[in-house]
Each structure stands twice: as C-alpha cells, then as structure tokens.
Write a protein that holds these residues in place. Structure first.
Motif, PDB file in Angstrom:
ATOM      1  N   GLY A   1     -36.733 -18.490  22.152  1.00 30.83           N
ATOM      2  CA  GLY A   1     -37.181 -18.571  23.540  1.00 30.83           C
ATOM      3  C   GLY A   1     -36.187 -19.292  24.425  1.00 30.83           C
ATOM      4  O   GLY A   1     -35.131 -19.747  23.959  1.00 30.83           O
ATOM      5  N   LYS A   2     -36.562 -19.434  25.703  1.00 30.06           N
ATOM      6  CA  LYS A   2     -35.613 -20.030  26.637  1.00 30.06           C
ATOM      7  C   LYS A   2     -35.397 -21.520  26.395  1.00 30.06           C
ATOM      8  O   LYS A   2     -34.413 -22.077  26.876  1.00 30.06           O
ATOM      9  CB  LYS A   2     -35.992 -19.737  28.081  1.00 30.06           C
ATOM     10  N   GLY A   3     -36.295 -22.156  25.622  1.00 33.32           N
ATOM     11  CA  GLY A   3     -36.046 -23.547  25.214  1.00 33.32           C
ATOM     12  C   GLY A   3     -34.836 -23.623  24.294  1.00 33.32           C
ATOM     13  O   GLY A   3     -34.053 -24.575  24.340  1.00 33.32           O
ATOM     14  N   ALA A   4     -34.669 -22.589  23.458  1.00 31.05           N
ATOM     15  CA  ALA A   4     -33.516 -22.556  22.547  1.00 31.05           C
ATOM     16  C   ALA A   4     -32.231 -22.308  23.329  1.00 31.05           C
ATOM     17  O   ALA A   4     -31.175 -22.870  23.023  1.00 31.05           O
ATOM     18  CB  ALA A   4     -33.710 -21.479  21.486  1.00 31.05           C
ATOM     19  N   ALA A   5     -32.324 -21.481  24.371  1.00 25.23           N
ATOM     20  CA  ALA A   5     -31.139 -21.229  25.202  1.00 25.23           C
ATOM     21  C   ALA A   5     -30.763 -22.507  25.961  1.00 25.23           C
ATOM     22  O   ALA A   5     -29.596 -22.897  26.030  1.00 25.23           O
ATOM     23  CB  ALA A   5     -31.419 -20.090  26.186  1.00 25.23           C
ATOM     24  N   TYR A   6     -31.786 -23.174  26.499  1.00 24.93           N
ATOM     25  CA  TYR A   6     -31.556 -24.410  27.255  1.00 24.93           C
ATOM     26  C   TYR A   6     -30.871 -25.470  26.391  1.00 24.93           C
ATOM     27  O   TYR A   6     -30.001 -26.203  26.861  1.00 24.93           O
ATOM     28  CB  TYR A   6     -32.901 -24.955  27.759  1.00 24.93           C
ATOM     29  N   ALA A   7     -31.252 -25.508  25.120  1.00 30.90           N
ATOM     30  CA  ALA A   7     -30.771 -26.575  24.227  1.00 30.90           C
ATOM     31  C   ALA A   7     -29.274 -26.492  23.928  1.00 30.90           C
ATOM     32  O   ALA A   7     -28.709 -27.414  23.355  1.00 30.90           O
ATOM     33  CB  ALA A   7     -31.562 -26.532  22.926  1.00 30.90           C
ATOM     34  N   ARG A   8     -28.642 -25.423  24.318  1.00 31.04           N
ATOM     35  CA  ARG A   8     -27.200 -25.258  24.053  1.00 31.04           C
ATOM     36  C   ARG A   8     -26.888 -25.454  22.575  1.00 31.04           C
ATOM     37  O   ARG A   8     -25.956 -26.156  22.194  1.00 31.04           O
ATOM     38  CB  ARG A   8     -26.369 -26.222  24.905  1.00 31.04           C
ATOM     39  N   ALA A   9     -27.698 -24.826  21.757  1.00 33.73           N
ATOM     40  CA  ALA A   9     -27.520 -24.905  20.307  1.00 33.73           C
ATOM     41  C   ALA A   9     -26.987 -23.563  19.829  1.00 33.73           C
ATOM     42  O   ALA A   9     -27.328 -23.095  18.743  1.00 33.73           O
ATOM     43  CB  ALA A   9     -28.854 -25.221  19.657  1.00 33.73           C
ATOM     44  N   ASP A  10     -26.155 -22.939  20.640  1.00 35.21           N
ATOM     45  CA  ASP A  10     -25.717 -21.562  20.383  1.00 35.21           C
ATOM     46  C   ASP A  10     -25.110 -21.416  18.978  1.00 35.21           C
ATOM     47  O   ASP A  10     -25.456 -20.506  18.225  1.00 35.21           O
ATOM     48  CB  ASP A  10     -24.701 -21.114  21.439  1.00 35.21           C
ATOM     49  N   GLN A  11     -24.212 -22.335  18.640  1.00 30.40           N
ATOM     50  CA  GLN A  11     -23.522 -22.238  17.339  1.00 30.40           C
ATOM     51  C   GLN A  11     -24.492 -22.458  16.186  1.00 30.40           C
ATOM     52  O   GLN A  11     -24.483 -21.737  15.195  1.00 30.40           O
ATOM     53  CB  GLN A  11     -22.410 -23.299  17.220  1.00 30.40           C
ATOM     54  N   GLU A  12     -25.319 -23.495  16.339  1.00 29.37           N
ATOM     55  CA  GLU A  12     -26.249 -23.868  15.255  1.00 29.37           C
ATOM     56  C   GLU A  12     -27.243 -22.741  14.973  1.00 29.37           C
ATOM     57  O   GLU A  12     -27.519 -22.410  13.815  1.00 29.37           O
ATOM     58  CB  GLU A  12     -27.009 -25.156  15.615  1.00 29.37           C
ATOM     59  N   VAL A  13     -27.785 -22.166  16.041  1.00 27.53           N
ATOM     60  CA  VAL A  13     -28.793 -21.108  15.869  1.00 27.53           C
ATOM     61  C   VAL A  13     -28.144 -19.880  15.225  1.00 27.53           C
ATOM     62  O   VAL A  13     -28.661 -19.303  14.266  1.00 27.53           O
ATOM     63  CB  VAL A  13     -29.432 -20.739  17.231  1.00 27.53           C
ATOM     64  N   ARG A  14     -26.996 -19.528  15.729  1.00 29.01           N
ATOM     65  CA  ARG A  14     -26.309 -18.339  15.208  1.00 29.01           C
ATOM     66  C   ARG A  14     -25.950 -18.521  13.730  1.00 29.01           C
ATOM     67  O   ARG A  14     -26.147 -17.622  12.908  1.00 29.01           O
ATOM     68  CB  ARG A  14     -25.057 -18.062  16.042  1.00 29.01           C
ATOM     69  N   ALA A  15     -25.413 -19.715  13.426  1.00 33.52           N
ATOM     70  CA  ALA A  15     -25.003 -19.973  12.040  1.00 33.52           C
ATOM     71  C   ALA A  15     -26.196 -19.844  11.097  1.00 33.52           C
ATOM     72  O   ALA A  15     -26.100 -19.229  10.030  1.00 33.52           O
ATOM     73  CB  ALA A  15     -24.393 -21.374  11.925  1.00 33.52           C
ATOM     74  N   PHE A  16     -27.349 -20.377  11.516  1.00 34.47           N
ATOM     75  CA  PHE A  16     -28.525 -20.325  10.642  1.00 34.47           C
ATOM     76  C   PHE A  16     -29.014 -18.882  10.464  1.00 34.47           C
ATOM     77  O   PHE A  16     -29.309 -18.451   9.344  1.00 34.47           O
ATOM     78  CB  PHE A  16     -29.653 -21.206  11.187  1.00 34.47           C
ATOM     79  N   LEU A  17     -29.070 -18.154  11.558  1.00 34.57           N
ATOM     80  CA  LEU A  17     -29.581 -16.778  11.451  1.00 34.57           C
ATOM     81  C   LEU A  17     -28.621 -15.905  10.647  1.00 34.57           C
ATOM     82  O   LEU A  17     -29.055 -15.074   9.835  1.00 34.57           O
ATOM     83  CB  LEU A  17     -29.834 -16.185  12.839  1.00 34.57           C
ATOM     84  N   GLU A  18     -27.342 -16.118  10.832  1.00 34.44           N
ATOM     85  CA  GLU A  18     -26.384 -15.285  10.087  1.00 34.44           C
ATOM     86  C   GLU A  18     -26.354 -15.657   8.609  1.00 34.44           C
ATOM     87  O   GLU A  18     -26.262 -14.781   7.747  1.00 34.44           O
ATOM     88  CB  GLU A  18     -24.995 -15.360  10.738  1.00 34.44           C
ATOM     89  N   ALA A  19     -26.473 -16.950   8.319  1.00 33.36           N
ATOM     90  CA  ALA A  19     -26.465 -17.364   6.911  1.00 33.36           C
ATOM     91  C   ALA A  19     -27.720 -16.880   6.192  1.00 33.36           C
ATOM     92  O   ALA A  19     -27.681 -16.517   5.018  1.00 33.36           O
ATOM     93  CB  ALA A  19     -26.351 -18.882   6.811  1.00 33.36           C
ATOM     94  N   SER A  20     -28.852 -16.863   6.893  1.00 34.15           N
ATOM     95  CA  SER A  20     -30.113 -16.483   6.238  1.00 34.15           C
ATOM     96  C   SER A  20     -30.384 -14.987   6.360  1.00 34.15           C
ATOM     97  O   SER A  20     -31.206 -14.448   5.624  1.00 34.15           O
ATOM     98  CB  SER A  20     -31.273 -17.261   6.865  1.00 34.15           C
ATOM     99  N   GLY A  21     -29.736 -14.326   7.301  1.00 35.74           N
ATOM    100  CA  GLY A  21     -29.940 -12.884   7.494  1.00 35.74           C
ATOM    101  C   GLY A  21     -31.266 -12.522   8.149  1.00 35.74           C
ATOM    102  O   GLY A  21     -31.676 -11.359   8.165  1.00 35.74           O
ATOM    103  N   ILE A  22     -31.949 -13.521   8.741  1.00 37.82           N
ATOM    104  CA  ILE A  22     -33.257 -13.247   9.363  1.00 37.82           C
ATOM    105  C   ILE A  22     -33.057 -12.438  10.651  1.00 37.82           C
ATOM    106  O   ILE A  22     -32.268 -12.825  11.505  1.00 37.82           O
ATOM    107  CB  ILE A  22     -33.990 -14.574   9.695  1.00 37.82           C
ATOM    108  N   PRO A  23     -33.777 -11.330  10.807  1.00 35.24           N
ATOM    109  CA  PRO A  23     -33.697 -10.588  12.071  1.00 35.24           C
ATOM    110  C   PRO A  23     -34.312 -11.421  13.196  1.00 35.24           C
ATOM    111  O   PRO A  23     -35.198 -12.245  12.937  1.00 35.24           O
ATOM    112  CB  PRO A  23     -34.522  -9.320  11.822  1.00 35.24           C
ATOM    113  N   PHE A  24     -33.850 -11.200  14.425  1.00 34.65           N
ATOM    114  CA  PHE A  24     -34.351 -12.029  15.528  1.00 34.65           C
ATOM    115  C   PHE A  24     -34.766 -11.193  16.720  1.00 34.65           C
ATOM    116  O   PHE A  24     -34.270 -10.077  16.932  1.00 34.65           O
ATOM    117  CB  PHE A  24     -33.302 -13.067  15.961  1.00 34.65           C
ATOM    118  N   LEU A  25     -35.662 -11.795  17.513  1.00 37.76           N
ATOM    119  CA  LEU A  25     -36.062 -11.226  18.807  1.00 37.76           C
ATOM    120  C   LEU A  25     -35.807 -12.285  19.865  1.00 37.76           C
ATOM    121  O   LEU A  25     -36.278 -13.414  19.705  1.00 37.76           O
ATOM    122  CB  LEU A  25     -37.564 -10.949  18.825  1.00 37.76           C
TER     123      LEU A  25
END
Ligand code: ADP
Ligand code: TZD
Length: 566
Positions: free
Chosen positions: A222-246
């Motif tokens: 959600g937009k809270g995740a965008a606001y948090a400027r955690a772009d690298q952290e979120v991407r790294a976790f999703l790519e390492a785990s392979g979880i699809p995202f919306l």
C-alpha cells in the motif's frame, strides 16, 4: 511598523514562526494571503522560504499534503481565519485519512472576543473545529510558546502513522513582541522527528513462519510502503522469496508494474485464492473489500505490517501482526529469511501467470481499438504511448472512469510517481497535487482529470501558469459527472456544459491549450507539452456514452430496499 522592521534586541511572533520553521528545515509554504498572515508570508519569503500562493486554500492544502507524502517532511499550508481555515480543513482531513504528513497553520481572531462570541472579523473557535479532523491540534497563546508549538506539530505529523496537524496562531501572538534572546532560546529543533521503529524479533519470526507454511502466498503493498521509502528492502524480500505482489494505487511503481512477479492483471484470482497474504502499509478498508468474501477467502491467513498497532484486526483477524516502520521491518525480514524457506508453489505461480496473460490479451483488444470519438481506453493508450519514454513524469489522476481506467492502463516504473484520489476517493486534489509535486520534485507532472473532477480545482491553472510549472493537465471531456448528460434529460444531476472549450482557460493565463479529438493528436499534444516544460492543458474529447456511472464502484450506490421487494 511592519513585521520586517523590528529593532535588533527584540523579536516578535512573525519572526519566531519563520525562525522555527527554518530551524526545522521547512523550505516551502503553500497558502492564500490575508489578515492576519500576509506579513508572515512576506517575511517567510524574505527569509528564503519558497511561497506558493493559491486561489483557494483547499488546493494549497492539497499541495502541502502531497509534498509531505513525497518528502517525509510535513507540507505546510497557511491560511487566514474562519473561512480560509475551513477551506483548508478539507485538505487537512484528507491528508489525515491518507496518512500524509502536513501542517495547516491558520491565523485566528482575538480569543477574548471569539470565546465570548462577540462577533469578531472571521470569528471561529478553529481549534475545536479542527480537532476531530486531524491527528493533533494545538494553539499557541504566547509568543514564547511558538517554538514548542511548531516542534510538537512537526513531530505529531511525521512520527508513527503520519497525518495532518492543525496549528492555531492568534493574530495577537503573531504581533506580540519578545526579547530577542528569550525568543531564540524558546525555539526547538526537533531531533529525529520520525524515529525508526524496528519490529519485535518474535513478530518477525511468526510472520516468516506463516509465510513459509504458505503454498499460495501473495503480497499487497500500500501507499504506506511507498511512503516509507523502503524500496530496496521490499524489492529484495519479494525477489528473494518469489512472492507475487499487488500494488495498491499509490504504491504502483514501488516495484515496476512490468515486474514479472506483479499479479496486478490477475488481481481477483490472486486475492481470492491466496492462502497467506502479506499486507504491508495498506489498510483492509473498502479499497480491499474489508478483507471479506466474496473477494477474499475466509480461510486466508494474514501477515500485516503497519506502524499503527491499532490497525490490526480492524476488519478481520490478523494472524501475524508486525508493528514497525516498513523499512525496519523488511530489513528484519531480509536478515531473518533463510534461502528457500518461503516458497510459493509452482502451480500457484503458473496459474497466476496463465491468468495474467489471458487478461492482458483480453484487455489488449479494447486498448488497441481506435473508436471515434475516443473512449477512456483509447485515450489512455494515447497518453501511455507518450509517457512510455518518460519515467520521471509524476502522474496525478482523479475522476471516476478516468481514475479507474487510468490506474489500470498507465503503468508506473518508479515509486511514488502516481498521486490520486486515495482513501476517500475525493475529487478536487488534482491541481493542488500537481503544484505540490512539481514544487518538491522539479519534475514534469501530467494530471489526468475527469471533466467534473477538474472543476473542483480548475482555477489553479492560473497558479500553475504564474509559477510557470511544468504541469500538463489533460481533461477527459465527456460533458458530465461520470458520463455525459443523456439527450432525453437536459440539466440532469450529472450533466455539465456540452462541448466546453477548457483549453481556453489556460490560454487566458498564457499557457498552451490543445483541443484534441483523436488518439494521434492526443499523443502528439502531450509529447509537445512535455517537451516544452511549460504549463499546458489538453482538452481531450471523449465519447459521452463511454464509461459507467460511478466508474468501477457502481455497487456502492445505495439501492432501494422497497424497490427490491416488489
Ligand atoms: P492504500 O490506500 O495504499 O491501501 P492505506 O492508506 O490504506 O494504503 O494504508 C497505509 C498504511 O500504512 C496505514 O495503515 C499507515 O499506518 C501505514 N504506514 C504509513 N507509514 C508507514 C511506515 N513508515 N511504516 C509502516 N506503516 C506505515
Ligand atoms: N465531491 C467530492 C469532493 N468527491 C467526490 N468523490 C464526489 C463529489 C462524487 N464524485 C465521484 O465520486 S467521481 C465524481 C464525483 C463528482 C466525478 C466524476 O466525473 P468525472 O469523471 O468527469 O470527473 P469520469 O472519468 O468522466 O467518470
């Protein structure tokens, strides 16, 4: 004596406000001038703060709010008393509901007269009115408290769940004199205004164990995740785990829409069939059908990451709540994640992939059609084509069909580049968000507006021209709120003037106006407008019968129970 001309050993409320803002790194103010803040604005400008003067406080407030969301620093809106304050209050409430940090600072009339309701100029107990609509509200009654008032307001806006804060400055306090040394000492520089809040290790472990147990995991950002400027952290976790995202609307681009793990084109299937959902910086409100059937499966377990612990269990039970800021939480997830521990099943990924391809193919037929007049899909395709090589452009989007189709058709490549009607589905944010985004990023902005939506803030075209901002406003002109007025019902509640020449509004202020009726002209006009880096307005004529009433949320219109019983 004006606010600028005071003797060296004295200071006053005007100076203390400006000094306190500057001390805390505030470099821009959005507002509308008048009693009692005109001198304050002039002084702020003299002291190097940028000032953007608007035609209506609601737009100034919206500019401040989006500036806050884009920068993690509170956006500042200044208004006059009672009516100016009330005009700004809608933006303050909207900022709060969307979790955007902003300060509405309003001048107010004489307390002694206001409190006895003796009829002052612009009399109103503003503090009482503001309180229910914002995260915090304060009034400064003595000049020596200005520093503390501003410090508290800044901290309240950006710490924890961000939100809108009201600060009431009486005319008396602005004009009050204070010994300069006492004044200087009263100022407060806020140290670490939004402290990081790392998650508890046991909460991280519980969340990862639940994700590890999943066959069909799904992440919703959600937009809270965008606001948090955690772009690298979120991407790294999703790519390492392979979880699809919306991505939710304003989280588009946090990972690029083109990312292979995006499940956006298979949204309903993915939500309805996930066994574990990782919800990060998004609330289970109406935009996510409250987490309930029929969209959601009752058996789905949820990991929710949010900075606000009272958000958990708001709509359905949360199996693994993780309190913390998203940057810290995803850093902790990454540190604790063992390779291969979280693994979506191949069947799940295959099925999402298959449905994505199917839906994209189905949509392509509609998208590539070229009807005359244009419809929402074809006009948005024309815009998408012009934006394809311009990933830096910020997109503002409001309307009903214009918003719903726009969200689906305009892909975002970069985080925090899509700004829209948000949690309230509010109309009127368009020009304010466009000015705020252009002001803090220096980048071009394209505002894609329904014709009704545009009207709520349309006069700010003058503001855009006055400051020569690189904003292109595109109006989807279909003669109505939602669709056009039906021919058999003149002056219907949803009708607007037919064939309005909106482009002439910007011409009156020296900007470039375009009137386009087909897709090649729309692409060409937008390309030209972006290249000029100057204010432009494109009046794009859309089929008045295209789209639907209320866009994609038609089901929210109340139905008569009596009619259904017949
Ligand atoms: P969307 O509309 O995109 O679904 P919402 O506005 O409903 O998103 O939800 C945003 C959520 O993000 C709020 O619950 C808010 O508390 C949370 N939030 C805001 N900033 C942070 C942050 N830095 N870390 C964690 N959560 C945050
Ligand atoms: N007032 C406010 C402040 N917010 C609102 N959301 C509305 C009224 C009701 N409303 C919508 O929800 S969408 C909309 C209104 C007035 C405008 C739809 O017409 P449009 O869009 O021309 O902007 P489309 O794209 O032609 O459907």
């Amino acid at each position: 004596m004006s606010a600028e001309e005071i003797s060296g050993d004295m200071t006053d409320g005007f100076h203390l406000v400006v000094d306190a803002l500057k001390l805390n790194g505030i470099d821009t103010i959005y507002g509308v001038a008048g009693i009692p803040i005109t001198d304050l604005l002039r002084l702020a400008q003299n002291e190097g703060i940028r000032y953007f003067g608007f035609r209506h406080e609601q737009s100034a407030g919206n500019a401040a709010a989006i500036a806050g969301w884009l920068t993690q620093k509170p956006g500042i809106c200044m208004t006059v008393s009672a009516p100016g304050f009330l005009n700004g209050l809608v933006a303050l409430a909207n900022a709060t509901i969307n979790c955007f940090p902003m300060l509405l600072i309003s001048g107010s009339s004489d307390r002694a007269i206001v409190d006895l309701e003796q009829g002052d100029y612009e009399e109103m107990d503003q503090l009482a009115v503001a309180r229910p609509h914002c995260k915090a509200a304060y009034r400064v009654n003595r000049p020596q408290d200005i520093g503390t008032g501003i410090a508290r307001a800044i901290r309240a806006a950006v710490s924890g769940r961000p939100g809108g804060v009201y600060l009431d400055l009486t005319a008396e306090v602005l004009g009050a004199a204070l010994d300069a040394e006492t004044g200087r000492k009263s100022l407060v520089k806020v140290v670490d205004p939004a402290p990081s809040s790392p998650p508890a290790p046991e909460a991280v472990a519980r969340a990862l164990d639940l994700l590890a147990s999943a066959q069909r995991p799904l992440a919703i950002l959600g937009k809270g995740a965008a606001y948090a400027r955690a772009d690298q952290e979120v991407r790294a976790f999703l790519e390492a785990s392979g979880i699809p995202f919306l991505p939710m609307s304003m989280a588009k681009g946090l990972l690029p829409d083109e990312h292979p793990q995006s499940a956006a084109a298979a949204r309903s299937y993915a939500i309805g069939n996930a066994d574990v959902v990782l919800l990060a910086g998004a609330r289970l409100n109406w935009l996510l059908s409250h987490g309930r059937p029929p969209l959601w499966n009752e058996g789905t377990k949820i990991v929710q990451v949010d900075i606000s612990p009272t958000e958990f269990d708001s709509n359905r039970a949360i199996a693994a709540p993780v309190v913390g800021d998203i940057k810290s939480v995803f850093a902790a997830f990454n540190a604790a994640l063992k390779p291969g521990k979280v693994k979506p099943s191949g069947a799940w990924l295959d099925e999402i992939g298959r449905r994505k391809t199917q839906n994209i193919e189905r949509m392509a037929a509609r998208l590539n059609a070229d009807p005359s007049p244009m419809n929402f899909s074809s006009a948005l395709r024309a815009i998408r084509n012009a934006l394809a090589t311009q990933p830096d452009v910020y997109v503002v989007n409001e309307g009903a069909n214009t918003l719903d189709f726009g969200r689906n058709i305009i892909d975002m490549d970069k985080p925090r580049h899509r700004l829209d009607s948000g949690t309230w589905g509010v109309m009127g944010i368009g020009m304010g968000y466009a000015v705020g985004a252009a002001a803090v990023t220096g980048k071009p902005v394209v505002a894609i507006e329904g014709d009704s939506a545009f009207g709520f803030s349309g006069m700010e075209i003058e503001t855009i021209c006055r400051y020569e901002l690189p904003v292109t406003t595109i109006i989807f002109n279909n003669n109505g709120v939602y669709r056009g007025d039906p021919a058999d019902r003149p002056y219907s509640p949803t009708g607007l003037l037919r064939d309005a020449r909106y482009e002439r509004i910007i011409e009156a202020f020296g900007g470039a106006g375009y009137h386009v009726t087909d897709t090649p002209s729309l692409t060409k006009a937008l390309t030209e407008a972006l290249a000029s880096k100057k204010p432009a307005l494109i009046n794009a004529v859309i089929d008045p019968t295209a789209g639907t009433e209320s866009g994609h949320i038609q089901s929210l219109n109340p139905k008569s129970a009596a009619a259904q019983k017949k």
